[in-house]
Scaffold this active site. Sequence first.
Site, mmCIF file in Angstrom:
data_model
loop_
_atom_site.group_PDB
_atom_site.id
_atom_site.type_symbol
_atom_site.label_atom_id
_atom_site.label_comp_id
_atom_site.label_asym_id
_atom_site.label_seq_id
_atom_site.Cartn_x
_atom_site.Cartn_y
_atom_site.Cartn_z
ATOM 1 C CG HIS A 222 -2.074 0.842 1.268
ATOM 2 N ND1 HIS A 222 -2.337 1.765 0.285
ATOM 3 C CD2 HIS A 222 -3.046 1.030 2.222
ATOM 4 C CE1 HIS A 222 -3.414 2.470 0.622
ATOM 5 N NE2 HIS A 222 -3.855 2.048 1.791
ATOM 6 C CG HIS B 264 -4.081 0.224 -8.207
ATOM 7 N ND1 HIS B 264 -5.437 0.049 -8.044
ATOM 8 C CD2 HIS B 264 -3.696 1.145 -7.295
ATOM 9 C CE1 HIS B 264 -5.851 0.842 -7.076
ATOM 10 N NE2 HIS B 264 -4.816 1.514 -6.595
ATOM 11 C CG ASP C 109 2.660 4.772 -3.836
ATOM 12 O OD1 ASP C 109 2.462 5.874 -3.298
ATOM 13 O OD2 ASP C 109 1.967 3.771 -3.614
HETATM 14 N N1 COA Z 1 5.698 -6.544 -9.803
HETATM 15 C C1 COA Z 1 5.744 -7.792 -10.332
HETATM 16 N N2 COA Z 1 4.663 -8.564 -10.459
HETATM 17 C C2 COA Z 1 3.501 -8.069 -10.048
HETATM 18 C C3 COA Z 1 3.376 -6.785 -9.496
HETATM 19 C C4 COA Z 1 4.544 -6.018 -9.381
HETATM 20 N N3 COA Z 1 4.498 -4.798 -8.859
HETATM 21 N N4 COA Z 1 2.104 -6.548 -9.178
HETATM 22 C C5 COA Z 1 1.422 -7.635 -9.507
HETATM 23 N N5 COA Z 1 2.264 -8.561 -10.015
HETATM 24 C C6 COA Z 1 1.923 -9.894 -10.492
HETATM 25 C C7 COA Z 1 1.891 -10.861 -9.338
HETATM 26 O O1 COA Z 1 3.136 -11.449 -9.078
HETATM 27 C C8 COA Z 1 0.847 -11.843 -9.784
HETATM 28 O O2 COA Z 1 1.440 -12.692 -10.733
HETATM 29 P P1 COA Z 1 1.059 -14.244 -10.788
HETATM 30 O O3 COA Z 1 -0.398 -14.263 -11.096
HETATM 31 O O4 COA Z 1 1.936 -14.776 -11.845
HETATM 32 O O5 COA Z 1 1.350 -14.785 -9.427
HETATM 33 C C9 COA Z 1 -0.156 -10.976 -10.550
HETATM 34 O O6 COA Z 1 0.589 -9.869 -11.010
HETATM 35 C C10 COA Z 1 -1.307 -10.492 -9.667
HETATM 36 O O7 COA Z 1 -0.723 -9.840 -8.536
HETATM 37 P P2 COA Z 1 -1.387 -9.740 -7.099
HETATM 38 O O8 COA Z 1 -0.380 -9.374 -6.115
HETATM 39 O O9 COA Z 1 -2.187 -10.991 -6.832
HETATM 40 O O10 COA Z 1 -2.414 -8.577 -7.379
HETATM 41 P P3 COA Z 1 -3.196 -7.785 -6.290
HETATM 42 O O11 COA Z 1 -4.348 -7.167 -6.950
HETATM 43 O O12 COA Z 1 -3.456 -8.627 -5.105
HETATM 44 O O13 COA Z 1 -2.116 -6.688 -5.818
HETATM 45 C C11 COA Z 1 -0.773 -4.820 -5.674
HETATM 46 C C12 COA Z 1 -2.098 -5.384 -6.200
HETATM 47 C C13 COA Z 1 -0.804 -3.313 -5.754
HETATM 48 C C14 COA Z 1 -0.635 -5.230 -4.203
HETATM 49 C C15 COA Z 1 0.386 -5.393 -6.490
HETATM 50 O O14 COA Z 1 0.289 -4.972 -7.834
HETATM 51 C C16 COA Z 1 1.728 -5.025 -5.915
HETATM 52 O O15 COA Z 1 2.214 -5.708 -5.002
HETATM 53 N N6 COA Z 1 2.360 -3.933 -6.408
HETATM 54 C C17 COA Z 1 3.618 -3.465 -5.855
HETATM 55 C C18 COA Z 1 3.389 -2.646 -4.594
HETATM 56 C C19 COA Z 1 2.820 -1.287 -4.888
HETATM 57 O O16 COA Z 1 3.286 -0.588 -5.773
HETATM 58 N N7 COA Z 1 1.830 -0.905 -4.103
HETATM 59 C C20 COA Z 1 1.163 0.371 -4.228
HETATM 60 C C21 COA Z 1 -0.196 0.187 -4.750
HETATM 61 S S1 COA Z 1 -0.988 1.721 -5.074
#
Ligand code: COA
Length: 367
Positions: free
Chosen positions: A221, A260, A312
């Site tokens: 987050h 996201h 971010d």
């Molecule tokens: N880098 C690499 N891979 C990513 C990724 C990232 N930033 N974000 C998502 N993915 C991949 C995951 O590894 C997953 O791959 P898989 O299906 O092969 O396992 C797929 O995309 C889905 O990701 P998931 O974490 O399940 O999606 P989510 O909807 O639960 O999570 C976030 C959303 C924001 C938590 C996620 O994109 C993330 O961790 N981003 C980085 C942290 C960040 O920037 N947070 C600020 C958000 S505003």
Amino acid sequence: MATIDKYFPGLDGVIASETAISFLDVEREKIIIKGNDLIDLSKDKEYIDIVNLLLEGSLPSTIDKVKLEEKLSSNYDVPSELFNILQLLPKQTHPMDGLRTGISVLSGYDENIDNRSLNKERAYQLLGQLPTITVNSYRIINEQQPVYPQKDLSYSANFLYMITGENPTELEAKIFDRSLLLYSEHEMPNSTFTARVIASTQSDIYGALTGAVASLKGNLHGGANEAVMYMLNEAKTVEEFEDILREKLLKKEKIMGFGHRVYMKKMDPRALMMKESLKQLCDKKGDYMLLEMCEAGEKIMVQEKGLYPNLDYYAAPVYWMLGIPIPLYTPIFFSARTVGLCAHVIEQHENNRLFRPRVNYIGEQYV
Ligand code: COA
């Protein structure tokens, strides 16, 4: 084994609330705040316009804005004991935890804490106090003297002044203000959900915000903005940054600042606005390194993963170029989001039903 209903891990796609505050219209690439598009507003409005919109329901007139600036600055002070309490925190405490402690302490000074109808006034009080607590929790933990607000500066210019110790230029103040505006409200992220869940027990606004700080601290987050900057700082050149990203991807690590839950494979429209601000800062300083690194990273992530930057990713280099210490990035995000959180707590209290979901039990069999 009893299965109650369909399970959506992470509550993905689940509607948790009805709200008149905000909505992410992903298809039309709009962030609706009380009927207005935040992206449009970011082009010619200021953070305090959004404060008025969120707490009063309309954009302010010029006179309203002057009064609002006065109201916020009249609330800058915090109980002096709060700084003494922050001084007792161990030196390795993260400023987000200092902020969490600070907000928590405020509840004890509220003599009418059980009167929920005062929550809007509390929101203004908290908005005034947050920059003071945010900056000073960082300073006190780092054994620096507290810094006090300059009431003749605008809300955001004063916030940036307290962070850097220097009067910001017009461009710096404008860009910082835009970052606060873009961070101000964003529908139902984890921290807002947390605040509403806490508020739904009829707990108070300080408790709801305290929980929201803990939620926002995490890397998935709000903590992502700090993580992005640490990652950018690992590289000295664009090529080095590309190598770092490729290596992380090979190791299946998540790249902070990308992806996201709601935008999924689309660009966060706020990131575009912050990227524009980064370019302005680069133009001003004649140094394009961070912009070039970020653009190279963006290209790799789109090619390799089909993932786009979130706010971010571009807020981090903007804050770096504004001279802001990295551990303050997430606390600043929280301070900006306080207005949105307060609006949600007020709305939750006005039309409350206790959040109490169920589970799919996968434990030991029973008879
Ligand atoms: N880098 C690499 N891979 C990513 C990724 C990232 N930033 N974000 C998502 N993915 C991949 C995951 O590894 C997953 O791959 P898989 O299906 O092969 O396992 C797929 O995309 C889905 O990701 P998931 O974490 O399940 O999606 P989510 O909807 O639960 O999570 C976030 C959303 C924001 C938590 C996620 O994109 C993330 O961790 N981003 C980085 C942290 C960040 O920037 N947070 C600020 C958000 S505003």
